[in-house]
Write a protein that holds these residues in place. Structure first.
Motif, PDB file in Angstrom:
ATOM      1  N   LEU A 232       0.826  -1.208   0.000  1.00  0.00           N
ATOM      2  CA  LEU A 232       0.000   0.000   0.000  1.00  0.00           C
ATOM      3  C   LEU A 232       0.865   1.265   0.000  1.00  0.00           C
ATOM      4  CD1 LEU A 232      -2.768   1.342   0.185  1.00  0.00           C
ATOM      5  CD2 LEU A 232      -2.594   1.090   2.705  1.00  0.00           C
ATOM      6  N   ASP A 233       1.926   1.271   0.800  1.00  0.00           N
ATOM      7  CA  ASP A 233       2.797   2.449   0.832  1.00  0.00           C
ATOM      8  C   ASP A 233       3.461   2.693  -0.521  1.00  0.00           C
ATOM      9  OD1 ASP A 233       2.133   2.828   3.457  1.00  0.00           O
ATOM     10  OD2 ASP A 233       3.938   1.836   4.266  1.00  0.00           O
ATOM     11  N   ASN A 234       3.884   1.643  -1.148  1.00  0.00           N
ATOM     12  CA  ASN A 234       4.533   1.789  -2.448  1.00  0.00           C
ATOM     13  C   ASN A 234       3.553   2.340  -3.498  1.00  0.00           C
ATOM     14  OD1 ASN A 234       6.702   1.443  -4.350  1.00  0.00           O
ATOM     15  ND2 ASN A 234       5.619  -0.359  -5.134  1.00  0.00           N
ATOM     16  N   TYR A 235       2.323   1.899  -3.427  1.00  0.00           N
ATOM     17  CA  TYR A 235       1.306   2.376  -4.379  1.00  0.00           C
ATOM     18  C   TYR A 235       1.003   3.866  -4.160  1.00  0.00           C
ATOM     19  CZ  TYR A 235      -3.286   3.055  -6.447  1.00  0.00           C
ATOM     20  OH  TYR A 235      -4.350   3.560  -7.161  1.00  0.00           O
ATOM     21  N   GLU A 236       0.838   4.233  -2.901  1.00  0.00           N
ATOM     22  CA  GLU A 236       0.536   5.652  -2.617  1.00  0.00           C
ATOM     23  C   GLU A 236       1.722   6.542  -2.933  1.00  0.00           C
ATOM     24  OE1 GLU A 236      -0.596   5.654   1.430  1.00  0.00           O
ATOM     25  OE2 GLU A 236      -2.657   4.939   1.044  1.00  0.00           O
ATOM     26  N   TYR A 237       2.936   6.096  -2.718  1.00  0.00           N
ATOM     27  CA  TYR A 237       4.120   6.881  -3.043  1.00  0.00           C
ATOM     28  C   TYR A 237       4.216   7.151  -4.546  1.00  0.00           C
ATOM     29  CZ  TYR A 237       9.005   7.635  -4.325  1.00  0.00           C
ATOM     30  OH  TYR A 237      10.155   8.104  -4.914  1.00  0.00           O
ATOM     31  N   LEU A 238       4.033   6.103  -5.312  1.00  0.00           N
ATOM     32  CA  LEU A 238       4.099   6.262  -6.754  1.00  0.00           C
ATOM     33  C   LEU A 238       2.984   7.184  -7.281  1.00  0.00           C
ATOM     34  CD1 LEU A 238       5.001   2.588  -7.807  1.00  0.00           C
ATOM     35  CD2 LEU A 238       6.503   4.601  -7.790  1.00  0.00           C
ATOM     36  N   GLN A 239       1.823   7.150  -6.614  1.00  0.00           N
ATOM     37  CA  GLN A 239       0.721   8.023  -7.014  1.00  0.00           C
ATOM     38  C   GLN A 239       1.087   9.502  -6.789  1.00  0.00           C
ATOM     39  OE1 GLN A 239      -2.365   7.014  -8.386  1.00  0.00           O
ATOM     40  NE2 GLN A 239      -2.481   9.235  -8.809  1.00  0.00           N
ATOM     41  N   ARG A 240       1.638   9.807  -5.606  1.00  0.00           N
ATOM     42  CA  ARG A 240       2.043  11.180  -5.308  1.00  0.00           C
ATOM     43  C   ARG A 240       3.201  11.624  -6.219  1.00  0.00           C
ATOM     44  NH1 ARG A 240       1.413   9.243  -0.034  1.00  0.00           N
ATOM     45  NH2 ARG A 240       3.688   9.067   0.208  1.00  0.00           N
ATOM     46  N   ARG A 241       4.111  10.713  -6.469  1.00  0.00           N
ATOM     47  CA  ARG A 241       5.244  11.045  -7.330  1.00  0.00           C
ATOM     48  C   ARG A 241       4.766  11.396  -8.744  1.00  0.00           C
ATOM     49  NH1 ARG A 241      10.305   6.963  -8.829  1.00  0.00           N
ATOM     50  NH2 ARG A 241      11.273   8.363 -10.398  1.00  0.00           N
ATOM     51  N   LEU A 242       3.803  10.644  -9.232  1.00  0.00           N
ATOM     52  CA  LEU A 242       3.265  10.923 -10.559  1.00  0.00           C
ATOM     53  C   LEU A 242       2.572  12.286 -10.592  1.00  0.00           C
ATOM     54  CD1 LEU A 242       2.684  10.033 -13.455  1.00  0.00           C
ATOM     55  CD2 LEU A 242       0.599   8.907 -12.608  1.00  0.00           C
ATOM     56  N   ASP A 243       1.804  12.581  -9.544  1.00  0.00           N
ATOM     57  CA  ASP A 243       1.111  13.861  -9.504  1.00  0.00           C
ATOM     58  C   ASP A 243       2.110  15.023  -9.486  1.00  0.00           C
ATOM     59  OD1 ASP A 243      -1.251  12.499  -9.513  1.00  0.00           O
ATOM     60  OD2 ASP A 243      -1.552  12.623  -7.336  1.00  0.00           O
TER      61      ASP A 243
END
Length: 470
Positions: A232-243
């Motif tokens: 879950l942390d990896n998914y949320e990190y990548l989401q913020r990084r993309l934004d």
């Protein structure tokens, strides 16, 4: 009556007895002591001057009588001159009829006008003014030649301008190179950012799949909580990084677009300056602005002229001619556009003209006007030719008319010699004039139609009151 009585009576009338100043008594002319006094005589019948008062003889011509007589003579002289002047016309002068000119006073149509002289010039003339300064290097045509629009007339050289154009071109090329280099760098940066976004999107997709796969297992407690939370942390990190990457890319794109626009504006400005420099350099070659005749060319090889120098002019011979005249400033308020004029005979014919332009500037007491021919211009006129014309100053009307003549130089048309009906003499008479032209005066008073006036010069008449015609 006897002689003695006449003498005695005459003596008493001339010498009356007087009273004595001594005692107030009567005196017979004797004294109280008995001695004979003044006026006494031993013989009463004898008249003698002895002892009698001396008779005083009065003067006939006293200064009072002389002054009075002189006044009377002056009065009589003036009165006689007045009567003589009124009956004979004052000072007279004999004049031979064949040496004078006599004209009739008439009543008829009158047109006020002034006679002017104008110069013929083409209706359209374009001047060759130097827009840039330089040294005359070549002259391609001669003065008076016919030229067509765009034909080279002369060429100038200007080393400073040529060097300036080279510098402008160098700066323009440098700016273009900087723009291209910046555009290339921006494209490279955008490409790298787009690659980062693609990689982040790919990693986010994998992290989402891993999260979606572990979530049901975690809910059924088939896997450890730490494994699910790591996914879950990896998914949320990548989401913020993309934004963040996408937001940064958008801002950088806007900033880069403004930078490129500013650099492009600078390049466009340099391009415009370069074009202007090329046009100025092209202006070193003076070309014919219209098709016509090169009527003037003021250029010599090797001479250097500054900006604004007038090298010559080209006349449009197909556009017709106009007449430019200088009019006395006295008429500046009476000359307006569309005012009519008539030329004096040109090859036996007259031509109508109209005022098309009035120049308001007054120089040396005169202002200029341009006149166009109403119909076709005279076929024989040429540029620079002088034309005399009559400029009409008002509407025609009826008036009492007196012809102009040499008398005006002496009298200013304030008085004239009017010939008597008998034709034997002419009398001086005051008159009053109004409008005028170069042929006639308008008479406002002093003359009547049908009378005859001497119109030749009065210089030899010495302002005599009456001229006796012989």
């Amino acid at each position: 009556m006897s002689d003695s009585k006449k003498v005695e009576h005459g003596t008493r009338s001339l010498f009356a007895p007087s009273k004595s100043s001594g005692d107030g008594g009567p005196s017979g002319g004797g004294r109280r002591d008995g001695n004979p006094g003044r006026g006494s005589s031993s013989d009463p019948n004898t008249v003698s001057g002895v002892g009698m008062d001396k008779r005083v003889k009065k003067k006939t011509w006293t200064w009072q009588r002389i002054a009075g007589l002189a006044a009377i003579l002056l009065f009589v002289g003036f009165s006689g001159y007045f009567v003589w002047s009124s009956t004979t016309g004052g000072r007279k002068l004999n004049v031979e009829v064949d040496k004078i000119t006599i004209a009739d006073v008439t009543f008829g149509p009158f047109q006020e006008f002034i006679t002017q002289t104008g110069a013929v010039m083409p209706r359209q003339t374009v001047y060759l003014d130097a827009s840039v300064g330089g040294r005359v290097e070549k002259i391609f045509v001669e003065e008076g030649s016919m030229v067509i629009e765009g034909q080279p007339i002369l060429e100038l050289s200007n080393a400073e301008m040529q060097l300036q154009m080279l510098n402008t071109e160098t700066q323009r090329i440098e700016q273009i190179n900087r723009l291209e280099q910046t555009r290339f760098q921006i494209e490279q940066s955008n490409l790298r950012t787009q690659q980062d976004i693609a990689n982040t999107e790919f990693q986010l997709l994998q992290a989402k799949r891993e999260h979606d796969r572990l979530k049901p297992l975690y809910e059924r407690q088939l896997i450890a909580a730490s494994e699910y939370e790591a996914a879950l942390d990896n998914y949320e990190y990548l989401q913020r990084r993309l934004d963040l990457t996408v937001s940064s890319f958008q801002k950088d794109s806007q900033r880069q677009a403004l930078q490129l626009e500013s650099m492009q504006t600078s390049v466009d400005q340099m391009d415009q300056n370069f074009r202007l420099s090329r046009e100025r350099l092209a202006n070193l070659t003076l070309r014919a602005p219209i098709t016509g005749q090169l009527s003037q060319l003021n250029a010599e090889l090797g001479e250097r002229q500054s900006v604004g120098f007038r090298f010559g002019q080209v006349d449009d011979l197909d556009g017709g001619y106009k007449v430019r005249a200088a009019v006395d400033e006295f008429y500046i308020n009476r000359v307006a556009r569309d005012q009519t004029a008539t030329t004096l005979p040109i090859a036996g014919e007259t031509y109508k003209m109209e005022v098309r332009r009035v120049f308001p500037e007054v120089r040396d007491g005169r202002f200029e006007v341009d006149l166009n021919f109403v119909s076709d211009a005279p076929p024989t006129i040429r540029r620079g030719q002088t034309i005399r014309f009559r400029l009409e100053m008002g509407d025609p009307g009826e008036a009492t008319l007196l012809p102009r003549g040499g008398y005006f130089q002496t009298t200013g048309a304030q008085w004239v010699y009017v010939v008597d009906a008998s034709g034997e003499f002419a009398v001086r008479r005051d008159i009053r004039i109004g409008r005028q032209n170069d042929q006639m005066f308008e008479v406002l008073g002093g003359l009547e139609p049908g009378e005859h006036v001497i119109t030749s010069s009065y210089e030899t008449f010495n302002e005599a009151d009456r001229l006796v015609l012989k």
